[in-house]
Design an enzyme around this catalytic site. Structure first.
Site, PDB file in Angstrom:
ATOM      1  N   ASN A 192      41.979  42.740  50.596  1.00 10.31           N
ATOM      2  CA  ASN A 192      41.679  42.130  49.368  1.00 10.31           C
ATOM      3  C   ASN A 192      40.487  41.043  49.577  1.00 10.31           C
ATOM      4  O   ASN A 192      40.997  40.477  50.528  1.00 10.31           O
ATOM      5  CB  ASN A 192      42.469  41.430  48.492  1.00 10.31           C
ATOM      6  CG  ASN A 192      43.639  42.369  47.909  1.00 10.31           C
ATOM      7  OD1 ASN A 192      43.541  43.646  47.853  1.00 10.31           O
ATOM      8  ND2 ASN A 192      44.853  41.988  47.107  1.00 10.31           N
ATOM      9  N   GLY A 193      39.614  40.880  48.913  1.00 17.12           N
ATOM     10  CA  GLY A 193      38.596  39.667  49.084  1.00 17.12           C
ATOM     11  C   GLY A 193      37.133  40.381  49.453  1.00 17.12           C
ATOM     12  O   GLY A 193      36.917  41.544  49.261  1.00 17.12           O
ATOM     13  N   TRP A 201      39.202  47.333  43.362  1.00 17.11           N
ATOM     14  CA  TRP A 201      38.197  47.151  42.567  1.00 17.11           C
ATOM     15  C   TRP A 201      36.926  46.945  43.320  1.00 17.11           C
ATOM     16  O   TRP A 201      36.675  45.881  43.792  1.00 17.11           O
ATOM     17  CB  TRP A 201      38.710  45.857  41.764  1.00 17.11           C
ATOM     18  CG  TRP A 201      37.928  45.386  40.664  1.00 17.11           C
ATOM     19  CD1 TRP A 201      38.154  45.821  39.454  1.00 17.11           C
ATOM     20  CD2 TRP A 201      36.896  44.274  40.430  1.00 17.11           C
ATOM     21  NE1 TRP A 201      37.213  45.275  38.620  1.00 17.11           N
ATOM     22  CE2 TRP A 201      36.422  44.357  39.050  1.00 17.11           C
ATOM     23  CE3 TRP A 201      36.271  43.421  41.202  1.00 17.11           C
ATOM     24  CZ2 TRP A 201      35.489  43.305  38.598  1.00 17.11           C
ATOM     25  CZ3 TRP A 201      35.358  42.454  40.914  1.00 17.11           C
ATOM     26  CH2 TRP A 201      34.978  42.560  39.539  1.00 17.11           C
ATOM     27  N   ARG A 239      45.971  44.189  37.236  1.00 13.85           N
ATOM     28  CA  ARG A 239      45.002  43.429  37.603  1.00 13.85           C
ATOM     29  C   ARG A 239      43.429  44.163  37.543  1.00 13.85           C
ATOM     30  O   ARG A 239      42.781  43.371  37.609  1.00 13.85           O
ATOM     31  CB  ARG A 239      45.283  43.206  39.308  1.00 13.85           C
ATOM     32  CG  ARG A 239      46.502  42.391  39.205  1.00 13.85           C
ATOM     33  CD  ARG A 239      47.159  42.627  40.628  1.00 13.85           C
ATOM     34  NE  ARG A 239      46.040  41.647  41.704  1.00 13.85           N
ATOM     35  CZ  ARG A 239      46.013  40.656  42.182  1.00 13.85           C
ATOM     36  NH1 ARG A 239      46.990  39.789  41.438  1.00 13.85           N
ATOM     37  NH2 ARG A 239      45.193  40.074  42.828  1.00 13.85           N
ATOM     38  N   LYS A 296      37.926  38.312  22.847  1.00 12.64           N
ATOM     39  CA  LYS A 296      38.988  39.390  23.002  1.00 12.64           C
ATOM     40  C   LYS A 296      38.495  40.670  22.242  1.00 12.64           C
ATOM     41  O   LYS A 296      38.852  41.736  22.824  1.00 12.64           O
ATOM     42  CB  LYS A 296      40.052  38.909  22.175  1.00 12.64           C
ATOM     43  CG  LYS A 296      41.423  38.165  22.215  1.00 12.64           C
ATOM     44  CD  LYS A 296      42.148  38.197  23.425  1.00 12.64           C
ATOM     45  CE  LYS A 296      41.186  38.035  24.587  1.00 12.64           C
ATOM     46  NZ  LYS A 296      41.767  36.844  25.715  1.00 12.64           N
ATOM     47  N   GLU A 331      36.118  42.519  25.034  1.00  9.72           N
ATOM     48  CA  GLU A 331      36.943  42.676  26.147  1.00  9.72           C
ATOM     49  C   GLU A 331      37.667  44.218  25.887  1.00  9.72           C
ATOM     50  O   GLU A 331      37.739  44.903  26.660  1.00  9.72           O
ATOM     51  CB  GLU A 331      38.127  41.858  26.689  1.00  9.72           C
ATOM     52  CG  GLU A 331      37.504  40.641  27.357  1.00  9.72           C
ATOM     53  CD  GLU A 331      38.834  39.981  27.802  1.00  9.72           C
ATOM     54  OE1 GLU A 331      39.246  39.873  28.907  1.00  9.72           O
ATOM     55  OE2 GLU A 331      39.562  39.466  26.719  1.00  9.72           O
TER      56      GLU A 331
HETATM   57  O1  M6R Z   1      43.632  33.268  35.588  1.00  8.53           O
HETATM   58  P1  M6R Z   1      42.395  32.556  34.767  1.00  8.53           P
HETATM   59  O2  M6R Z   1      42.893  31.799  33.673  1.00  8.53           O
HETATM   60  O3  M6R Z   1      41.751  31.551  35.709  1.00  8.53           O
HETATM   61  O4  M6R Z   1      41.535  33.615  34.305  1.00  8.53           O
HETATM   62  C1  M6R Z   1      40.255  33.179  33.884  1.00  8.53           C
HETATM   63  C2  M6R Z   1      39.418  34.336  33.184  1.00  8.53           C
HETATM   64  O5  M6R Z   1      39.027  35.366  34.170  1.00  8.53           O
HETATM   65  C3  M6R Z   1      40.446  35.059  32.311  1.00  8.53           C
HETATM   66  O6  M6R Z   1      40.761  34.115  31.193  1.00  8.53           O
HETATM   67  C4  M6R Z   1      39.694  36.119  31.354  1.00  8.53           C
HETATM   68  O7  M6R Z   1      38.685  35.549  30.846  1.00  8.53           O
HETATM   69  C5  M6R Z   1      40.638  37.212  30.636  1.00  8.53           C
HETATM   70  N1  M6R Z   1      40.074  38.378  30.702  1.00  8.53           N
HETATM   71  C6  M6R Z   1      40.325  36.880  29.301  1.00  8.53           C
HETATM   72  O8  M6R Z   1      41.112  37.683  28.402  1.00  8.53           O
END
Ligand code: M6R
Length: 611
Positions: A100-101, A75, A27, A488, A491
């Site tokens: 969390n939050g 985080w 996560r 991609k 990231e």
């Molecule tokens: O869980 P979700 O699909 O709502 O997440 C959305 C984005 O946070 C997620 O797609 C993010 O951009 C990824 N790291 C992309 O690889």
């Protein structure tokens, strides 16, 4: 994002907590900590910045053992990612909380608590919770009663786990805006922010709902709802094999997940296709009636899921003749929106817990949309629970932070939606639908063929290892595929990458093109191919290196500075799904060459449950 694990048992639970944290590593986090109640009735705590492995090695030296404990991966939101800010946070030496939050009124609470004599050891919003709880404990004497009172003063989002040395028989939990699940054992019970953390110890789970408070003891679980009334939450048996969280023969989860795509696309199609039609009831019993009324579609999502929505816009308008708008959730949620009559509100999300997407859905419910539909990978997520209709993608747990199989299964779900809407509204010819249904059945095989090019793509990745910038180009529905390819690459390899519709090149980005700027292009054999080829000439004329993933029939050839990879032939409508695969592989192999942390790239979280 942050992760929570907790346990109350007859046996030592330290290893269970640490294993749970490891399973939540995907996560994304920057520090980790654990607190357990030792045999002498004292709370012991260990925290480390960095990886869970560092916490684990500290725990081996410290020999922290106990039967009641909580643990956390943090985080950073409020305060730097350092040991002092890592959870658990203590008030005195007998009360510990993980959270969390985000607590939005933390500054006001901090001021009040300071005035009452509490001193703060961290910069976090979480520390106000533990001191507030301590204060309430002084007032009420009972930990559960104190927690019920404390949460009433918290504004924002929280998933909480609490333990106290004074009441060592219980682990407490509270949920509001941040998911929590109780793992049910025999004579022992557990808590986590994601069931994945607990699959080593149980396959029976109870999901807390918004506003729930739970008192978890070794042999009982009591829950109170948002109104303080005792409630029973259903316990469910989880069937997915625990091996889903293992890398198996693969070096990284991301590579494993890329290679799972033929299988999970197959699963996403299962039970949803008739002989020549999509089965509309796959979207729920009221879908046929609702879909008949749809005149517009509004899609809202974030990141990769947003790119899936961008592809769907081409499909919905071209195949089903339905006007479609797509917007990132973080913008949509704060914008004054004009809602067209009979608009279906569609959210797309892997996790179903993305804060912006959830908030957008909650806003949309006040705005008069016809109905809401979630395309989501997690059946028990908040997004699914709060939507009128849902279509679950069957990607299975996605551990790599970079989304891969979630994206392609979302695209499959969105193609099913396009065909279902076209069918019900009578805007799609039966023959076209039958043709696409047959193509969808062949899709897993085509995806397998594309993945067989793994070694070719690995070789091409060598062109990128030393580069700092890249352009991705596509036209039509391949433009969002280029966007996804660029996302991609940035990231996981940290190379700056931008995507453009190829026709836009000459309106600005062409100025960037030189021998140090590789240009990646997706080129299926469609009516835009000749135009795309001209755009590519513009790049070559400026000395730019081209990497082209092209249909064999496109008659594009390798040449100096041009590397063409021939793709299996596919129906043009499904090309966005197929052409995504080599771009995923390319990012993966570039990242491996650059030695980055592929599955847990820096600064990113898998499930973005805060704003
Ligand atoms: O869980 P979700 O699909 O709502 O997440 C959305 C984005 O946070 C997620 O797609 C993010 O951009 C990824 N790291 C992309 O690889």
């Amino acid at each position: 994002m942050c992760g929570i694990v907790g346990a109350v048992a007859e046996r030592n639970i330290s290893a269970i907590l640490l294993e749970g944290l490891k399973r939540l590593e995907y996560r994304g986090y920057d520090s980790a900590g654990i607190a357990v109640l030792d045999a002498a009735g004292q709370l012991q705590r260990l925290r480390r910045s960095g990886k869970v492995a560092e916490l684990e090695s500290a725990q081996r030296t410290a020999e922290l053992t106990g039967r009641l404990g909580i643990a956390h991966t943090r985080w950073a939101t409020h305060g730097a990612p350092c040991e002092r800010n890592a959870h658990p946070h203590f008030s005195g030496d007998d009360l510990a909380v993980v959270h969390n939050g985000i607590i939005e009124n933390h500054e006001a609470l901090r001021a009040q608590l300071k005035a009452l004599g509490y001193s703060f050891a961290s910069d976090t919003d979480t520390e106000v919770i533990v001191h507030l709880l301590k204060h309430k404990l002084g007032e009420f004497g009972d930990l559960t009663v104190a927690l019920k009172s404390a949460v009433k003063e918290l504004h924002g989002a929280y998933g909480l786990a609490v333990i106290s040395a004074k009441q060592p028989d219980r682990l407490l939990a509270a949920r509001s805006g941040s998911p929590l699940v109780i793992g049910l054992g025999l004579g022992e019970n557990f808590l986590a922010s994601d069931q994945l953390a607990l699959r080593q110890v149980t396959d029976r789970f109870m999901y807390l709902e918004e506003g729930d408070i739970a008192e978890i003891r070794r042999d009982s679980v009591q829950i109170w709802d948002v109104d303080g009334q005792p409630v029973q939450r259903e316990s469910v048996q989880y069937h997915e094999g625990a091996e889903a969280a293992d890398k198996g023969e693969y070096r990284h989860f991301m590579l494993k997940e890329i290679h799972e795509q033929p299988k999970v696309v197959q699963r996403t199609l299962e039970g949803r296709l008739g002989d020549s039609q999509v089965l509309v009831q796959a979207f729920g019993p009221q879908a046929a009636e609702l879909f008949a009324k749809v005149r517009n579609v509004q899609i809202v999502a974030c990141g990769t899921s947003y790119h899936a929505g961008m592809v769907a816009r081409y499909w919905l308008e071209e195949l089903a003749g339905i006007p479609c708008q797509v917007e990132v959730a973080s913008e949509f949620r704060y914008r004054k929106v004009v809602v067209q009559p009979d608009t279906l509100f569609v959210t797309i999300s892997q996790s179903g817990e993305t804060a912006d997407t959830l908030a957008a859905l909650r806003n949309a419910k006040q705005l008069g949309y016809l109905a809401s539909l979630a395309i989501c990978n997690v059946g028990i997520s908040s997004l699914v629970r709060e939507s009128d209709l849902c279509l679950l993608t069957q990607a299975g747990p996605e551990i790599g932070v970079a989304s891969t199989k979630a994206f392609t299964t979302q695209l499959v779900g969105l193609m099913l939606l396009t065909l279902a809407l076209g069918q019900v509204r009578g805007t799609l010819a039966a023959a076209t639908e039958a043709d696409l249904v047959a193509e969808l059945r062949r899709l897993p095989t085509r995806l397998g063929e594309a993945l067989a090019m793994d070694a070719t793509v690995e070789k091409i990745a060598e062109h990128f290892a030393e580069k700092h910038h890249t352009l991705f180009l596509g036209r039509g529905a391949q433009y969002p595929v280029a966007m996804e390819g660029a996302l991609k690459l940035k990231e996981i390899s940290y190379i700056h990458a931008e995507a453009y519709p190829a026709g836009e090149l000459k309106h600005g980005p062409l100025a960037l093109v030189d021998a140090d700027m590789p240009v990646v292009t997706v080129a299926p054999n469609n009516e835009l191919l000749e135009k795309l080829k001209s755009n590519l000439q513009e790049v070559r004329a400026r000395g730019g290196e081209l990497i082209v993933f092209a249909d064999g029939a496109a008659e594009m050839e390798n040449g100096e500075g041009t590397y063409v990879v021939n793709m299996p032939h596919i129906h043009d409508a499904l090309a966005p799904i197929l052409y995504t695969l080599p771009l995923q592989l390319l990012s993966y192999y570039v990242a491996v060459l650059r030695g980055t942390d592929v599955d847990q790239p820096r600064n990113l979280a898998k499930s973005v449950t805060v704003e």
